[in-house]
Design an enzyme around this catalytic site. Structure first.
Site, PDB file in Angstrom:
ATOM      1  N   GLU A 190       0.859  -1.189   0.000  1.00 35.01           N
ATOM      2  CA  GLU A 190       0.000   0.000   0.000  1.00 35.01           C
ATOM      3  C   GLU A 190       0.893   1.236   0.000  1.00 35.01           C
ATOM      4  OE1 GLU A 190      -3.770   2.170   2.243  1.00 35.01           O
ATOM      5  OE2 GLU A 190      -2.415   0.960   3.464  1.00 35.01           O
TER       6      GLU A 190
ATOM      7  N   LYS B 194      -2.918  21.142  -8.791  1.00 33.52           N
ATOM      8  CA  LYS B 194      -2.302  22.087  -9.750  1.00 33.52           C
ATOM      9  C   LYS B 194      -1.550  21.313 -10.835  1.00 33.52           C
ATOM     10  CE  LYS B 194      -1.895  25.911  -6.600  1.00 33.52           C
ATOM     11  NZ  LYS B 194      -1.175  26.314  -5.401  1.00 33.52           N
TER      12      LYS B 194
ATOM     13  N   GLU C 250       4.956   4.842   3.825  1.00 33.86           N
ATOM     14  CA  GLU C 250       4.356   6.113   4.249  1.00 33.86           C
ATOM     15  C   GLU C 250       5.476   7.127   4.483  1.00 33.86           C
ATOM     16  OE1 GLU C 250       1.239   7.685   4.681  1.00 33.86           O
ATOM     17  OE2 GLU C 250       2.683   9.264   5.173  1.00 33.86           O
TER      18      GLU C 250
ATOM     19  N   THR D 237     -10.609   2.969   4.627  1.00 40.72           N
ATOM     20  CA  THR D 237      -9.431   3.678   5.141  1.00 40.72           C
ATOM     21  C   THR D 237      -9.935   4.801   6.073  1.00 40.72           C
ATOM     22  OG1 THR D 237      -9.269   5.516   3.573  1.00 40.72           O
ATOM     23  CG2 THR D 237      -8.455   3.368   2.819  1.00 40.72           C
ATOM     24  N   GLU D 238      -9.004   5.443   6.761  1.00 46.95           N
ATOM     25  CA  GLU D 238      -9.399   6.564   7.634  1.00 46.95           C
ATOM     26  C   GLU D 238     -10.060   7.689   6.816  1.00 46.95           C
ATOM     27  OE1 GLU D 238      -6.443   5.016   8.197  1.00 46.95           O
ATOM     28  OE2 GLU D 238      -6.324   4.660  10.367  1.00 46.95           O
ATOM     29  N   TYR D 239      -9.424   8.041   5.672  1.00 43.38           N
ATOM     30  CA  TYR D 239      -9.984   9.106   4.843  1.00 43.38           C
ATOM     31  C   TYR D 239     -11.347   8.698   4.276  1.00 43.38           C
ATOM     32  CZ  TYR D 239      -6.172  12.478   4.793  1.00 43.38           C
ATOM     33  OH  TYR D 239      -5.260  13.446   5.146  1.00 43.38           O
TER      34      TYR D 239
ATOM     35  N   ASN E 255       9.828   7.169   0.793  1.00 42.55           N
ATOM     36  CA  ASN E 255       9.122   7.820  -0.302  1.00 42.55           C
ATOM     37  C   ASN E 255       8.928   6.810  -1.438  1.00 42.55           C
ATOM     38  OD1 ASN E 255       8.333   9.421  -2.516  1.00 42.55           O
ATOM     39  ND2 ASN E 255       9.504  11.162  -1.749  1.00 42.55           N
TER      40      ASN E 255
ATOM     41  N   ASP F 191      -2.944  11.824  -2.294  1.00 38.68           N
ATOM     42  CA  ASP F 191      -3.010  13.292  -2.376  1.00 38.68           C
ATOM     43  C   ASP F 191      -3.294  13.701  -3.819  1.00 38.68           C
ATOM     44  OD1 ASP F 191      -2.366  13.653   0.359  1.00 38.68           O
ATOM     45  OD2 ASP F 191      -0.254  13.292  -0.086  1.00 38.68           O
TER      46      ASP F 191
ATOM     47  N   ASP G  35     -12.085   9.787  -3.062  1.00 41.52           N
ATOM     48  CA  ASP G  35     -13.346  10.539  -3.047  1.00 41.52           C
ATOM     49  C   ASP G  35     -13.268  11.677  -4.058  1.00 41.52           C
ATOM     50  OD1 ASP G  35     -11.315  11.808  -1.421  1.00 41.52           O
ATOM     51  OD2 ASP G  35     -12.840  13.340  -1.084  1.00 41.52           O
TER      52      ASP G  35
HETATM   53  N1  SAM Z   1      -4.345   6.077   2.591  1.00 40.33           N
HETATM   54  C1  SAM Z   1      -4.711   6.790   3.797  1.00 40.33           C
HETATM   55  C2  SAM Z   1      -6.204   6.882   3.912  1.00 40.33           C
HETATM   56  O1  SAM Z   1      -6.893   6.653   2.906  1.00 40.33           O
HETATM   57  O2  SAM Z   1      -6.704   7.176   5.008  1.00 40.33           O
HETATM   58  C3  SAM Z   1      -4.028   8.184   3.855  1.00 40.33           C
HETATM   59  C4  SAM Z   1      -4.448   9.146   2.768  1.00 40.33           C
HETATM   60  S1  SAM Z   1      -3.547  10.675   2.837  1.00 40.33           S
HETATM   61  C5  SAM Z   1      -4.526  11.773   1.874  1.00 40.33           C
HETATM   62  C6  SAM Z   1      -2.193  10.353   1.733  1.00 40.33           C
HETATM   63  C7  SAM Z   1      -0.983   9.752   2.435  1.00 40.33           C
HETATM   64  O3  SAM Z   1      -0.011   9.396   1.464  1.00 40.33           O
HETATM   65  C8  SAM Z   1      -0.300  10.715   3.401  1.00 40.33           C
HETATM   66  O4  SAM Z   1      -0.162  10.105   4.665  1.00 40.33           O
HETATM   67  C9  SAM Z   1       1.051  10.997   2.737  1.00 40.33           C
HETATM   68  O5  SAM Z   1       2.085  11.229   3.693  1.00 40.33           O
HETATM   69  C10 SAM Z   1       1.275   9.734   1.950  1.00 40.33           C
HETATM   70  N2  SAM Z   1       2.136   9.921   0.768  1.00 40.33           N
HETATM   71  C11 SAM Z   1       2.003  10.871  -0.172  1.00 40.33           C
HETATM   72  N3  SAM Z   1       2.969  10.769  -1.106  1.00 40.33           N
HETATM   73  C12 SAM Z   1       3.726   9.696  -0.739  1.00 40.33           C
HETATM   74  C13 SAM Z   1       4.890   9.089  -1.288  1.00 40.33           C
HETATM   75  N4  SAM Z   1       5.444   9.566  -2.405  1.00 40.33           N
HETATM   76  N5  SAM Z   1       5.414   8.019  -0.648  1.00 40.33           N
HETATM   77  C14 SAM Z   1       4.843   7.547   0.485  1.00 40.33           C
HETATM   78  N6  SAM Z   1       3.745   8.096   1.060  1.00 40.33           N
HETATM   79  C15 SAM Z   1       3.198   9.155   0.459  1.00 40.33           C
END
Ligand code: SAM
Length: 212
Positions: free
Chosen positions: A44, A122, A69, A191-193, A96, A118, A154
């Site tokens: 994930e 933009k 994460e 998921t939480e979101y 990352n 995310d 979403d």
């Molecule tokens: N998946 C979770 C949920 O649905 O509740 C979290 C969603 S949150 C909007 C997006 C997560 O992806 C953040 O915690 C962010 O730190 C992580 N993230 C974004 N870009 C990433 C990357 N390049 N590598 C690892 N994690 C990343």
């Protein structure tokens, strides 16, 4: 690589080396040894606070799950849940996703999940979206042939972008749902979101994109 600037989180990760893999590049090509079995490995990307990966791990004890994460302070919550629930088929990486090919060998993974990534709305940030072409190249490299990326969001704009990006890359789309919570998909783990946005009335989109 990530910035290591959250000492309290780092301390907690270091105290749980069986759950948080400290030097994941050393595990490249050896993830089945890390898990101590030959079960498939699912990744994930952007695990957040871990609700999805932990739910999936409980529902699928014969699958190994890796959560990557970027944010240490967010990943701590996932670690706390793993400890509390005594889960053994999950490893967390505070890394990352851009570095995936430094962490996994070619063909080492069986499936990838992108949940509520995310949106980076933009245009100039398009390359940061986790379904941008360069990320799809990384996923294709580390996954076995014909494996799948499972995506939920979403965000309608991001969903439309993802469908185009997957399709332009030559992937085959399956199970495209414009309203997951009113579909016949029964195994959904929220998921939480997902919980937060669906409680506010947002529609949840989902699709599977398969490499050819
Ligand atoms: N998946 C979770 C949920 O649905 O509740 C979290 C969603 S949150 C909007 C997006 C997560 O992806 C953040 O915690 C962010 O730190 C992580 N993230 C974004 N870009 C990433 C990357 N390049 N590598 C690892 N994690 C990343």
């Amino acid at each position: 690589m990530r910035q290591r600037n959250k000492p309290w989180a780092e301390d907690m990760f270091a105290k749980n080396p069986n759950l948080v893999t400290a030097s994941p590049s050393e595990c490249k090509g050896k993830w089945n040894e890390v898990f101590g079995n030959t079960n498939p490995i699912h990744l994930e990307v952007g695990t957040g606070k871990g609700q999805f990966i932990i739910g999936m791990a409980k529902q699928n004890p014969d699958i190994n799950f890796v959560g990557i994460e970027l944010s240490a302070s967010v990943m701590v919550s996932a670690l706390e849940k793993l400890i509390e629930e005594n889960i053994t088929n999950v490893r967390l990486l505070n890394e990352n996703a851009q570095d995936l090919t430094e962490l996994f060998n070619e063909n080492e993974l069986n499936q990838i999940y992108l949940n509520f990534s995310d949106p980076w709305p933009k245009n100039r940030h398009e390359k940061r979206r986790l379904m941008y072409r360069s990320f799809l190249e990384l996923y294709e490299t580390v996954m076995k042939p014909e494996c799948e990326v499972h995506f939920k969001t979403d965000n309608q704009g991001l969903f439309e972008y993802a469908l185009h990006s997957f399709s332009n890359y030559g992937m085959v789309l399956h199970e495209v749902s414009l309203d997951l919570h009113n579909s016949d998909f029964e195994e959904n783990i929220m998921t939480e979101y997902e919980e937060k946005f669906s409680a506010k009335g947002s529609r949840i989109y989902r699709c599977i994109a398969q490499f050819r």
